[in-house]
Design an enzyme around this catalytic site. Structure first.
Site, PDB file in Angstrom:
ATOM      1  N   HIS A  33       0.825  -1.216   0.000  1.00 47.92           N
ATOM      2  CA  HIS A  33       0.000   0.000   0.000  1.00 47.92           C
ATOM      3  C   HIS A  33       0.860   1.267   0.000  1.00 47.92           C
ATOM      4  O   HIS A  33       0.426   2.318   0.471  1.00 47.92           O
ATOM      5  CB  HIS A  33      -0.960   0.020   1.203  1.00 47.92           C
ATOM      6  CG  HIS A  33      -1.796  -1.207   1.317  1.00 47.92           C
ATOM      7  ND1 HIS A  33      -2.950  -1.418   0.598  1.00 47.92           N
ATOM      8  CD2 HIS A  33      -1.613  -2.333   2.067  1.00 47.92           C
ATOM      9  CE1 HIS A  33      -3.451  -2.596   0.904  1.00 47.92           C
ATOM     10  NE2 HIS A  33      -2.661  -3.183   1.788  1.00 47.92           N
TER      11      HIS A  33
ATOM     12  N   SER B 245      14.189  20.987 -16.775  1.00 44.62           N
ATOM     13  CA  SER B 245      12.965  21.769 -16.858  1.00 44.62           C
ATOM     14  C   SER B 245      13.200  22.982 -17.741  1.00 44.62           C
ATOM     15  O   SER B 245      14.300  23.540 -17.773  1.00 44.62           O
ATOM     16  CB  SER B 245      12.536  22.217 -15.457  1.00 44.62           C
ATOM     17  OG  SER B 245      11.572  23.246 -15.532  1.00 44.62           O
TER      18      SER B 245
ATOM     19  N   LYS C  38      16.062  21.289 -11.838  1.00 39.43           N
ATOM     20  CA  LYS C  38      15.322  20.044 -11.994  1.00 39.43           C
ATOM     21  C   LYS C  38      16.109  19.000 -12.778  1.00 39.43           C
ATOM     22  O   LYS C  38      16.791  19.290 -13.740  1.00 39.43           O
ATOM     23  CB  LYS C  38      13.995  20.282 -12.711  1.00 39.43           C
ATOM     24  CG  LYS C  38      12.971  21.063 -11.913  1.00 39.43           C
ATOM     25  CD  LYS C  38      12.443  20.283 -10.737  1.00 39.43           C
ATOM     26  CE  LYS C  38      11.663  19.060 -11.151  1.00 39.43           C
ATOM     27  NZ  LYS C  38      10.457  19.364 -11.957  1.00 39.43           N
TER      28      LYS C  38
ATOM     29  N   GLU D  18       9.394   7.641 -16.531  1.00 43.69           N
ATOM     30  CA  GLU D  18       8.009   8.067 -16.665  1.00 43.69           C
ATOM     31  C   GLU D  18       7.398   7.544 -17.965  1.00 43.69           C
ATOM     32  O   GLU D  18       6.227   7.153 -18.006  1.00 43.69           O
ATOM     33  CB  GLU D  18       7.931   9.596 -16.614  1.00 43.69           C
ATOM     34  CG  GLU D  18       8.264  10.169 -15.239  1.00 43.69           C
ATOM     35  CD  GLU D  18       8.297  11.690 -15.236  1.00 43.69           C
ATOM     36  OE1 GLU D  18       8.009  12.297 -16.292  1.00 43.69           O
ATOM     37  OE2 GLU D  18       8.628  12.275 -14.192  1.00 43.69           O
TER      38      GLU D  18
END
Length: 458
Positions: free
Chosen positions: A151, A272, A278, A285
């Protein structure tokens, strides 16, 4: 002469043509046609001179395709007709003999089956490369503790090697699925004709041997109507893409500042457009995002096939774009996963600190009570009480005094604080397949054996 009294409407031609996507079947169509021509000559259906001309012409067409010189015409409905048209231009009327004893129905089914066989084998080999990367990672991080999760909450600590090997076994099953796809696509459709067989004494076994098929399809109706093998490939690809998606999701989580467990190399990350600090794990992803695309192709082809009567229907043209995109998507993601994992780095201190949380050791305390005669359900409640005492007093489990422990669970004394010593509950998981180091070493040895066995199959 033509059966039809008027030309095809341009809208129908646009709907009907498949040349825009089935061009990539050209190498398989050439190979199939060569085998078919040789069989025709072997059976004295065409002459040796005819065969020589067909082989010469098909060789020239193959060269044009490989050199990107092959020209398609507006009247070419698909790659199969385009090749036959060009062949006839090169060798004359003998080119029309190539289509003796076959139909586009069994021709196309065979080309697609050959495509599936080639890519199922390629994907299996690519997965073996990825599995080798994972085993190397596990060996280099053998005794690095980290939290295990259920979980997405810390559950019980494991070794990073053990966690990585979970991905090994998932992806190794995927490799086996592609091997099974090869087996299921092992029956040659060619020779079934349009649907009922052909009027010539052909030798389908010879063609099967030439094209690497272990057997021939036993029923002509089944041979031209079946796209089971495409479904089988898409099913295996969907499971594999889903596993890669889950792997990507973990890398995304672990790369975040909140976790800080790992960092992907700069070559598999991006920055970024506005925030200079970043570093985004974009490769992970995209692994996460590609799975629904592949699964949608499987679902879409089920939709095409589910209501079709036997045998051939033009609906079957819809198999190719789904298949081709799934192949391209999966093969890119497998290669990207191998590259990304090959350059990933892990933060041992950050993972060890997270694994040092004592509350996941509650299960081990309950197991100790069981070993000392307390029924598990009762032991579960007793340890839950100790956890509550620690939380309410803002302490860890090991900070509870021996008297406090004895008051709630006298069977835990002695041994309570010894069990909570660093690493003790990690090494207590001695069951087969568990995270204790002796068991992980067994897993690694077995994983290497599996890779050697699978490599020998290659």
């Amino acid at each position: 002469m033509s059966r039809f009294s008027e030309p095809q409407d341009p809208l129908f031609r646009a709907l009907n043509t498949s040349l825009g996507f089935d061009y990539r079947l050209a190498p398989f169509d050439i190979e199939q046609s060569l085998a078919h021509a040789r069989m025709l000559a072997r059976q004295d259906i065409i002459s040796g001179e005819d065969l020589a001309e067909l082989e010469r012409g098909l060789g020239e067409v193959r060269g044009e395709i490989e050199d990107n010189r092959f020209e398609v015409h507006p009247d070419d409905e698909d790659i199969h007709m385009a090749i036959e048209r060009r062949l006839t231009e090169l060798v004359g009327p003998v080119g029309g003999k190539l289509h003796t004893a076959r139909s586009r129905n069994d021709q196309v089914a065979t080309d697609v089956a050959m495509f599936v066989r080639a890519h199922a084998d390629r994907d299996r080999r690519a997965l073996l490369d990825l599995l080798d990367v994972i085993v190397d990672l596990a060996e280099r991080h053998l005794d690095w503790p980290m939290p295990g999760y259920t979980h997405l909450q810390r559950a019980q600590p494991v070794y990073l090697s053990h966690h990585l090997l979970a991905w090994f076994w998932k992806l190794q099953r995927d490799a086996r699925r592609f091997a099974f796809v090869l087996e299921l696509t092992g029956e040659l459709p060619l020779g079934a004709g349009a649907l009922a067989g052909v009027n010539f004494d052909t030798d389908r076994g010879f063609v099967a041997e030439q094209l690497g098929f272990p057997a021939v399809a036993q029923n002509s109706l089944d041979a031209v109507s079946s796209r089971d093998f495409v479904l089988d490939y898409l099913s295996a690809a969907s499971v594999c893409a889903t596993h890669l998606s889950q792997l990507g999701a973990e890398i995304v989580l672990w790369s975040s500042e909140e976790f800080g467990f790992c960092e992907v190399s700069d070559s598999f990350a991006s920055g970024s457009s506005i925030m200079p600090q970043k570093k985004n794990p974009d490769a992970a992803e995209l692994l996460r995002a590609k799975a629904p695309r592949v699964v949608a192709h499987l679902s879409g082809l089920h939709g095409v096939l589910h209501g079709l009567p036997l045998t051939y229907n033009k609906d079957l043209q819809e198999d190719k774009e789904r298949l081709f995109d799934a192949v391209d998507t999966l093969e890119l993601t497998i290669a990207a996963a191998a590259g990304m994992l090959g350059g990933i780095s892990f933060n041992r201190e950050r993972m060890a600190a997270a694994a040092a949380d004592e509350f996941p050791a509650a299960t081990d305390l309950a197991d100790l009570l069981v070993k000392r005669g307390v029924p598990f359900r009762e032991a579960h409640g007793v340890v839950a009480g100790l956890v509550r005492t620690a939380i309410e007093s803002d302490r860890t489990l090991s900070e509870l005094s021996e008297d406090e422990v004895r008051e709630q669970a006298p069977q835990l004394v002695p041994g309570y604080h010894e069990l909570l010593a660093e690493g003790a509950w990690l090494e207590s998981k001695v069951s087969e397949g568990g995270t204790a180091l002796p068991r992980v070493r067994e897993q690694l040895e077995r994983a290497r054996d599996v890779l050697r066995e699978d490599a020998q199959v290659s």
